[in-house]
Scaffold this motif. Sequence first.
Motif, mmCIF file in Angstrom:
data_model
loop_
_atom_site.group_PDB
_atom_site.id
_atom_site.type_symbol
_atom_site.label_atom_id
_atom_site.label_comp_id
_atom_site.label_asym_id
_atom_site.label_seq_id
_atom_site.Cartn_x
_atom_site.Cartn_y
_atom_site.Cartn_z
ATOM 1 N N CYS A 57 -25.230 -0.246 53.055
ATOM 2 C CA CYS A 57 -24.385 -0.311 51.853
ATOM 3 C C CYS A 57 -23.044 -0.945 52.212
ATOM 4 C CB CYS A 57 -24.209 1.056 51.204
ATOM 5 S SG CYS A 57 -23.243 2.258 52.117
ATOM 6 N N ASN A 59 -20.161 0.371 51.499
ATOM 7 C CA ASN A 59 -19.201 1.441 51.728
ATOM 8 C C ASN A 59 -19.135 1.728 53.236
ATOM 9 O OD1 ASN A 59 -17.876 3.904 51.996
ATOM 10 N ND2 ASN A 59 -18.854 4.823 50.208
ATOM 11 N N GLU A 61 -17.316 3.703 54.990
ATOM 12 C CA GLU A 61 -17.258 5.129 55.341
ATOM 13 C C GLU A 61 -18.674 5.722 55.375
ATOM 14 O OE1 GLU A 61 -15.358 9.377 53.811
ATOM 15 O OE2 GLU A 61 -14.790 7.533 52.783
ATOM 16 N N CYS A 146 -24.442 -4.880 45.647
ATOM 17 C CA CYS A 146 -24.790 -3.609 46.286
ATOM 18 C C CYS A 146 -25.985 -3.828 47.213
ATOM 19 C CB CYS A 146 -25.126 -2.552 45.234
ATOM 20 S SG CYS A 146 -23.682 -2.015 44.282
ATOM 21 N N ASN A 152 -24.820 5.596 47.844
ATOM 22 C CA ASN A 152 -23.675 5.652 48.754
ATOM 23 C C ASN A 152 -22.687 4.516 48.521
ATOM 24 O OD1 ASN A 152 -24.166 7.992 50.267
ATOM 25 N ND2 ASN A 152 -25.681 6.940 51.504
ATOM 26 N N GLU A 153 -22.977 3.661 47.574
ATOM 27 C CA GLU A 153 -22.102 2.520 47.306
ATOM 28 C C GLU A 153 -20.779 2.978 46.682
ATOM 29 O OE1 GLU A 153 -22.194 -0.476 48.195
ATOM 30 O OE2 GLU A 153 -24.270 -1.024 48.559
ATOM 31 N N GLU A 154 -19.792 2.105 46.748
ATOM 32 C CA GLU A 154 -18.485 2.402 46.151
ATOM 33 C C GLU A 154 -18.610 2.693 44.656
ATOM 34 O OE1 GLU A 154 -15.683 2.859 47.761
ATOM 35 O OE2 GLU A 154 -16.244 2.063 49.718
#
Length: 171
Positions: A57, A59, A61, A146, A152-154
């Motif tokens: 993903c 993201n 984090e 994405c 889990n994406e932003e």
Amino acid sequence: TGVASPQPLFSRIGMVIAALQSRFKGIDVPSQLLHNMLFGGYNKHFMPARTDYDWLCTNTEAVDNYIADPHCGIVFCTKFFYDLARATLDIYKVSNLEKIPKTLPLLLMAGSQDAVGHMTKGVEKVYQLFQKAGIKDLKFKIYDRCRHELLNEEIRLTIYQDIINWISSRL
């Protein structure tokens, strides 16, 4: 989410390699070769990559949490890869697709940059298979920019809301 399309040749090759490795090394021995064959090419779309798991993903984090988790990113045993390849051959057989109730609502969701779904081409193939199987309530949604792990994406809150709206509209 994270839909993978049928790849019969790749699955058959994977089964042969897994069977050979199982015979000579054992069924419970991790297979780096099969791991690399299955997961190794996903990151090539995101070069230069920050990590080996950027394909998951956007993201960072979430990707870092995945890497830090000792239960994630492990190399599976030869038996796992054999069973996975066998399952991917079986799941998309016409005889199995015909077993799906025609009135079962199905929502396919994918990221436009999901390497597992071949950047939407594989997901479109699965959608067409379900259409041919006669599924009446079938929806297909792509999320721009994405990747594989949509949840889990932003923009995950938007994705959650889309799922809630889809479910609510069918209750």
